[in-house]
Write an enzyme that holds these catalytic residues in place. Structure first.
Site, mmCIF file in Angstrom:
data_model
loop_
_atom_site.group_PDB
_atom_site.id
_atom_site.type_symbol
_atom_site.label_atom_id
_atom_site.label_comp_id
_atom_site.label_asym_id
_atom_site.label_seq_id
_atom_site.Cartn_x
_atom_site.Cartn_y
_atom_site.Cartn_z
ATOM 1 N N HIS A 114 8.647 11.334 149.398
ATOM 2 C CA HIS A 114 9.033 10.321 148.428
ATOM 3 C C HIS A 114 10.510 10.465 148.079
ATOM 4 O O HIS A 114 11.171 11.443 148.448
ATOM 5 C CB HIS A 114 8.173 10.428 147.177
ATOM 6 C CG HIS A 114 6.757 9.992 147.400
ATOM 7 N ND1 HIS A 114 5.853 9.836 146.367
ATOM 8 C CD2 HIS A 114 6.086 9.659 148.530
ATOM 9 C CE1 HIS A 114 4.691 9.428 146.852
ATOM 10 N NE2 HIS A 114 4.805 9.320 148.158
ATOM 11 N N GLU A 172 12.056 11.183 145.340
ATOM 12 C CA GLU A 172 12.414 12.361 144.553
ATOM 13 C C GLU A 172 12.576 13.599 145.435
ATOM 14 O O GLU A 172 13.475 14.421 145.214
ATOM 15 C CB GLU A 172 11.346 12.618 143.482
ATOM 16 C CG GLU A 172 11.226 11.530 142.444
ATOM 17 C CD GLU A 172 10.176 10.488 142.801
ATOM 18 O OE1 GLU A 172 9.567 9.931 141.873
ATOM 19 O OE2 GLU A 172 9.968 10.217 144.016
ATOM 20 N N CYS A 182 5.119 9.984 140.733
ATOM 21 C CA CYS A 182 3.659 9.993 140.881
ATOM 22 C C CYS A 182 3.064 11.284 140.326
ATOM 23 O O CYS A 182 3.692 12.338 140.312
ATOM 24 C CB CYS A 182 3.267 9.794 142.342
ATOM 25 S SG CYS A 182 3.859 11.064 143.469
ATOM 26 N N CYS A 231 5.116 14.033 142.822
ATOM 27 C CA CYS A 231 6.551 14.109 142.572
ATOM 28 C C CYS A 231 6.868 14.719 141.209
ATOM 29 O O CYS A 231 7.879 15.405 141.054
ATOM 30 C CB CYS A 231 7.169 12.725 142.677
ATOM 31 S SG CYS A 231 7.183 12.101 144.363
ATOM 32 N N ALA A 291 9.100 -20.354 152.903
ATOM 33 C CA ALA A 291 10.435 -20.875 153.189
ATOM 34 C C ALA A 291 10.325 -22.037 154.174
ATOM 35 O O ALA A 291 9.618 -21.935 155.186
ATOM 36 C CB ALA A 291 11.312 -19.768 153.777
#
Length: 294
Positions: free
Chosen positions: A54, A56, A79, A88, A155
């Site tokens: 992650h 972090e 988390c 984390c 779009a």
């Protein structure tokens, strides 16, 4: 209160988080910056795809011992669960981080959440730091996660599909922001090979049917959190179900003022959407609209 230096670090983290767009799903795109005890940036990172470290962890690895006594600035609440990767919040505690600034709280937090666990461990925590700016990256993932259906962008060219070059440009410009794109009857991964194959699967076909809700729900179960649909030809499926559309991106051809009413009609911006951006090109104008939130 976050200082100007810490706010600058948050904007750096938000920019880093955007580097994960199109590859992190089903995980969120997150960025993190580590400041040492003197306020110097010593580490930075972002999450690239599920199964990999992650944001972090990348930032702490870059900071090394300089993180001890320092500050972590992160775009999403760290988390609090052990899954494919460690929690984390525990990585931050083990590294000796003394303060954590968080932009957006995580609606998927397990138990009391990472922020609560950090505070219980004696870490100073501040939340909602530049939250609105962080949502420019996180909102599609958050929206999809809360309602369990992908964030949808449709779009198309405004003049009945007679701008194939404009719709091709829309596909090229927008597909890397989405987990998958549908153009005509073809299905694409937004960034080819960008996702972790063990945690992400494309739908079986590009036929979203008369009512796209079932197709979108199945795509969500496969790990998809954002979908780009390109082309005026999808109007039969999309217009009756605009409640399932989060963004509209419309290419309007440049024209003589005498044709203004024919080119920009009164229903170009549907009720329930607001204009958020215009981009001018030599042959057209692109208008981006976003659904109003309750």
């Amino acid at each position: 209160m976050a200082s100007d230096l810490e706010l600058s670090a948050m904007r750096q983290a938000i920019t880093l988080s955007a580097l994960g767009l199109g590859t992190t799903s089903p995980n969120p795109p997150v960025g993190c910056v580590i400041l040492d005890r003197h306020g110097t940036v010593v580490g930075a990172g972002f999450h690239r795809r599920k199964g990999e470290p992650h944001a972090e962890v990348h930032a702490l690895n870059a900071a090394g011992g300089a993180a001890r006594g320092g500050t972590a600035v992160v775009t999403l609440e760290p988390c609090n669960h052990v899954g494919v990767t460690p929690a984390c919040r525990q990585e931050l505690i083990d590294a000796g981080i003394s303060r954590v600034f968080i932009a957006v709280m995580d609606p998927t937090s397990r138990g009391e959440g990472g922020a609560s666990m950090l505070a219980a461990a004696g870490v100073e925590v501040e939340t909602d730091v530049l939250r609105d700016e962080a949502l420019t990256v996180l909102e599609p993932w958050l929206t999809a996660t809360v309602r369990r259906r992908p964030y949808v962008t449709w779009a198309f060219a405004a003049d009945g599909g007679h701008q194939p070059a404009a719709e091709e440009r829309l596909l090229l410009d927008l597909c890397a922001n989405a987990d998958l794109a549908i153009a005509g009857k073809t299905l694409y991964e937004g960034i080819p090979g960008g996702h972790a194959s063990a945690h992400f699967a494309l739908p079986d076909d590009a036929d979203i049917g008369v009512d796209p809700s079932q197709w979108l729900s199945a795509a969500y179960e496969g790990g998809v959190r954002s979908v780009l649909v390109v082309g005026h030809e999808h109007g039969a499926a999309m217009r009756p179900h605009l409640h399932a559309v989060d963004e509209l991106v419309v290419a309007v051809p440049r024209t003589d003022p005498s044709r203004a009413l024919a080119v920009v009609q009164s229903d170009l911006i549907p009720i329930g959407f607001r204009l958020v951006e215009f981009a001018a090109h030599a042959d057209s104008l692109t208008a981006r609209m976003r659904r109003l939130r309750a």
